[in-house]
Design a protein around this motif. Structure first.
Motif, PDB file in Angstrom:
ATOM      1  N   GLN A  23     -52.804  17.730  38.705  1.00 19.05           N
ATOM      2  CA  GLN A  23     -53.700  18.752  39.188  1.00 19.05           C
ATOM      3  C   GLN A  23     -53.091  20.192  38.913  1.00 19.05           C
ATOM      4  OE1 GLN A  23     -53.930  17.038  43.465  1.00 19.05           O
ATOM      5  NE2 GLN A  23     -55.925  17.867  43.548  1.00 19.05           N
ATOM      6  N   HIS A 120     -48.585  10.324  42.629  1.00 22.78           N
ATOM      7  CA  HIS A 120     -49.701  11.126  43.369  1.00 22.78           C
ATOM      8  C   HIS A 120     -51.132  10.769  42.540  1.00 22.78           C
ATOM      9  CE1 HIS A 120     -50.720  14.858  45.828  1.00 22.78           C
ATOM     10  NE2 HIS A 120     -51.709  14.514  45.467  1.00 22.78           N
ATOM     11  N   ASN A 164     -48.236   9.343  47.329  1.00 27.03           N
ATOM     12  CA  ASN A 164     -48.929  10.187  47.967  1.00 27.03           C
ATOM     13  C   ASN A 164     -50.406   9.666  48.450  1.00 27.03           C
ATOM     14  OD1 ASN A 164     -50.184  13.179  48.847  1.00 27.03           O
ATOM     15  ND2 ASN A 164     -51.841  12.229  47.480  1.00 27.03           N
ATOM     16  N   GLU A 165     -50.706   9.743  49.965  1.00 26.24           N
ATOM     17  CA  GLU A 165     -51.918   9.389  50.294  1.00 26.24           C
ATOM     18  C   GLU A 165     -52.387   8.028  49.820  1.00 26.24           C
ATOM     19  OE1 GLU A 165     -55.277  12.196  50.583  1.00 26.24           O
ATOM     20  OE2 GLU A 165     -54.028  13.822  51.540  1.00 26.24           O
ATOM     21  N   GLN A 318     -63.106  13.800  51.430  1.00 36.02           N
ATOM     22  CA  GLN A 318     -61.760  13.248  52.171  1.00 36.02           C
ATOM     23  C   GLN A 318     -62.002  13.136  53.740  1.00 36.02           C
ATOM     24  OE1 GLN A 318     -58.298  15.231  53.950  1.00 36.02           O
ATOM     25  NE2 GLN A 318     -57.382  15.410  51.813  1.00 36.02           N
ATOM     26  N   GLU A 369     -48.794  18.555  53.149  1.00 35.81           N
ATOM     27  CA  GLU A 369     -50.072  19.085  52.720  1.00 35.81           C
ATOM     28  C   GLU A 369     -50.944  19.754  54.012  1.00 35.81           C
ATOM     29  OE1 GLU A 369     -52.970  17.354  50.004  1.00 35.81           O
ATOM     30  OE2 GLU A 369     -51.286  16.446  48.883  1.00 35.81           O
ATOM     31  N   THR A 428     -59.116  17.594  43.958  1.00 31.88           N
ATOM     32  CA  THR A 428     -59.365  16.088  43.495  1.00 31.88           C
ATOM     33  C   THR A 428     -61.027  15.787  42.936  1.00 31.88           C
ATOM     34  OG1 THR A 428     -59.844  15.780  46.000  1.00 31.88           O
ATOM     35  CG2 THR A 428     -57.839  14.844  44.958  1.00 31.88           C
ATOM     36  N   LYS A 434     -62.457  25.455  43.465  1.00 33.15           N
ATOM     37  CA  LYS A 434     -62.138  25.319  45.060  1.00 33.15           C
ATOM     38  C   LYS A 434     -60.593  25.553  45.008  1.00 33.15           C
ATOM     39  CE  LYS A 434     -62.135  21.892  48.718  1.00 33.15           C
ATOM     40  NZ  LYS A 434     -62.187  20.365  49.026  1.00 33.15           N
ATOM     41  N   TYR A 436     -56.794  26.599  46.509  1.00 37.89           N
ATOM     42  CA  TYR A 436     -55.855  26.540  47.936  1.00 37.89           C
ATOM     43  C   TYR A 436     -54.696  27.434  47.632  1.00 37.89           C
ATOM     44  CZ  TYR A 436     -58.190  22.266  49.557  1.00 37.89           C
ATOM     45  OH  TYR A 436     -59.159  21.087  50.039  1.00 37.89           O
TER      46      TYR A 436
HETATM   47  C1  BGP Z   1     -55.321  15.573  49.361  1.00 40.09           C
HETATM   48  C2  BGP Z   1     -54.587  15.208  47.911  1.00 40.09           C
HETATM   49  C3  BGP Z   1     -54.418  16.439  47.223  1.00 40.09           C
HETATM   50  C4  BGP Z   1     -55.499  17.514  47.327  1.00 40.09           C
HETATM   51  C5  BGP Z   1     -55.904  17.898  48.652  1.00 40.09           C
HETATM   52  C6  BGP Z   1     -57.277  18.743  48.709  1.00 40.09           C
HETATM   53  O1  BGP Z   1     -56.050  14.397  49.466  1.00 40.09           O
HETATM   54  O2  BGP Z   1     -53.314  14.619  48.213  1.00 40.09           O
HETATM   55  O3  BGP Z   1     -54.172  15.777  45.872  1.00 40.09           O
HETATM   56  O4  BGP Z   1     -56.468  17.630  46.311  1.00 40.09           O
HETATM   57  O5  BGP Z   1     -56.227  16.478  49.438  1.00 40.09           O
HETATM   58  O6  BGP Z   1     -58.531  17.869  48.493  1.00 40.09           O
HETATM   59  P1  BGP Z   1     -59.515  18.294  47.612  1.00 40.09           P
HETATM   60  O7  BGP Z   1     -58.789  18.727  46.158  1.00 40.09           O
HETATM   61  O8  BGP Z   1     -60.362  17.077  47.565  1.00 40.09           O
HETATM   62  O9  BGP Z   1     -60.050  19.653  48.341  1.00 40.09           O
END
Ligand code: BGP
Length: 474
Positions: A23, A120, A164-165, A318, A369, A428, A434, A436
């Motif tokens: 990313q 990841h 990761n996740e 998510q 995160e 993602t 978008k 952060y």
């Molecule tokens: C988590 C992931 C990240 C990141 C984040 C934000 O699920 O570990 O990689 O992307 O979410 O989500 P998004 O990018 O969909 O807004």
């Protein structure tokens, strides 16, 4: 519970922020890197691919200097498996090894502890072509990759995160694992892949402790406490079900080496028990012990009872509201505000989640995160300087840090806090716009502009938070 006064954040608390390789880095197919599953799939509609991302591969010195200016004590980044092992196993790409070695040194130059995610979302495409996590050989390949990282970086990296996740990969199996979830037998297939990942994690934790006795390692799932929609006992059961499936399955296995009984019975009931648990697997799981729990937190989830008549399905992101007939049914929670991208905001739920995780597992916690995605805007002030005003992000982070402070006062042992994300990067599935980051990256979705870095208002704010060790959140 009210507190007359709050306990302070620990002195050595690891303030920092996070990114992930695919990313943030760019250079997706440069300097010997092999393709990962992210590089070969179609980018989500309306978004760009990962070729350039935030270009950190070429700008890591500038990025780390900015993190040092904010006072970071840690930087959580991931190592791209396909940059080190372009085919997933075998041939080592020394240029890739050197890149992370330089990044680690750059962090340490400023006393920033590298917090390394080993995997990841970016399985090498070569392994995916051979069945990915459905193939037990991928477990061995992950161990080979782990050994390489421990050998080359173990002298300098003290903190490691395994996968990761994993829970999000499993719950959203079509998105990252590429499984057709509507096909007959899909659930069994998904939980077989899940078993291989759990095994890979256990073996990596064990290897880490053997090779690097001083190092610390832990899992990094996405944990969100699940609320019942009402106080009806059936809704409470549904919340227990979804808590088990979404959260505890992963932590029960990482910490105690056992399959969660609610999930196990659910799999059994639909003839989906993983058939690939071989002799010795469960002993390996039981013997592997994490030193801490890392988790990502964005919001909680809310569910109601399902009488089994609803159609299985989910919303796309998510914060997907899953419908699992006869098990639980995701519902919106009317008590929360939402981000511009429709994600619920629940800071008190952060405290609830921290308390619950700590009470269940009694291991120190690091948040890997937490954050808010928004369409930030680059502007110029009167003097012509670049500025980005992101008060909504400051509000979000402040509210969560306040709740973390309360959780510490409740007796939760906290090790650190790494919001998502250190710099703007590709989401993602919602593209670059978008954002952060604390550090703005000047590019648009398709137009790369000059990729220059700009300190957002949240950058200056977070710097004060860190300098006061979490006491000054103004
Ligand atoms: C988590 C992931 C990240 C990141 C984040 C934000 O699920 O570990 O990689 O992307 O979410 O989500 P998004 O990018 O969909 O807004």
């Amino acid at each position: 519970m009210l507190h007359k006064s709050l306990k302070p954040f620990p002195k050595d608390f690891l303030w920092g922020a996070s990114t992930s390789a695919y990313q943030v880095e760019g250079a997706a197919l440069e300097h010997g890197k092999g393709p990962s599953v992210q590089d070969v799939k179609e980018p989500p509609a309306g978004t760009s691919g990962f070729e350039v991302a935030a270009d950190q591969y070429h700008r890591f010195k500038e990025d780390v200097a900015l993190m040092a200016e904010m006072g970071f004590r840690t930087y959580r980044f991931s190592i791209s498996w396909a940059r080190l092992l372009p085919d997933g196993t075998g041939r080592v790409n020394e240029e890739g090894v050197q890149y992370y070695s330089d990044l680690i040194d750059e962090c340490l130059k400023y006393d920033i502890q590298p917090l390394v995610t080993m995997y990841h979302f970016d399985l090498p495409a070569a392994l995916d072509a051979q069945g990915g996590w459905g193939n037990r050989a991928t477990v061995d390949a992950f161990l080979e990759f782990s050994r390489l990282m421990f050998e080359r970086y173990g002298d300098r990296v003290k903190y490691w995160l395994t996968i990761n996740e994993q829970n999000m990969m499993t719950l959203a199996a079509e998105a990252i694992l590429g499984i057709d979830t509507s096909a007959p037998g899909a659930t069994k297939l998904i939980y077989e892949q899940n078993h291989h990942m759990l095994l890979a994690q256990a073996k990596a934790m064990k290897l880490c402790h053997e090779m690097l006795p001083e190092a610390k390692i832990g899992p990094a799932p996405n944990i969100a406490l699940v609320y019942p929609e009402t106080d009806k006992p059936e809704d409470i059961l549904a919340a227990q079900n979804f808590n088990a499936l979404r959260n505890w399955l992963y932590l029960d296995m990482a910490v105690y080496g056992i399959y969660n009984n609610i999930v196990w019975s659910w799999l059994e009931g639909q003839d989906a028990l993983p058939q690939n648990i071989l002799d010795g697997d469960m002993e390996i799981m039981a013997a592997a012990k994490p030193d801490f729990i890392a988790f990502n937190y964005y919001s909680t989830a809310t569910v109601a009872a399902s009488d089994g008549t609803e159609k299985a399905g989910h919303t796309g992101d998510q914060q997907r509201q899953l419908v699992i007939p006869g098990f639980a049914k995701g519902v919106p929670n009317p008590h929360f505000q939402k981000t511009e991208f429709g994600w619920e905001i629940d800071p008190v739920g952060f405290r609830n989640t921290l308390r619950e995780v700590y009470s269940r597992y009694h291991l120190p916690i690091i948040i890997t995160e937490n954050g808010l995605g928004a369409y930030d805007k680059l502007e110029q002030d009167e003097a012509g300087n670049d500025v980005v005003h992101d008060p909504y992000r400051i509000d979000y982070l402040r509210a969560h840090i306040e709740q973390m402070h309360l959780a510490i006062s409740d007796g939760v042992r906290m090790m650190g806090y790494c919001p998502w994300s250190a710099v703007d990067l590709i989401s993602t599935h919602e593209g670059f716009v978008k954002r952060y980051g604390f550090i703005f990256v000047n590019r648009e979705e398709f137009d790369l502009l000059d990729l220059r870095r700009v300190r957002k208002d949240s950058f200056h704010w977070y710097k004060k938070v860190i300098a006061s060790n979490g006491e000054n959140l103004d």
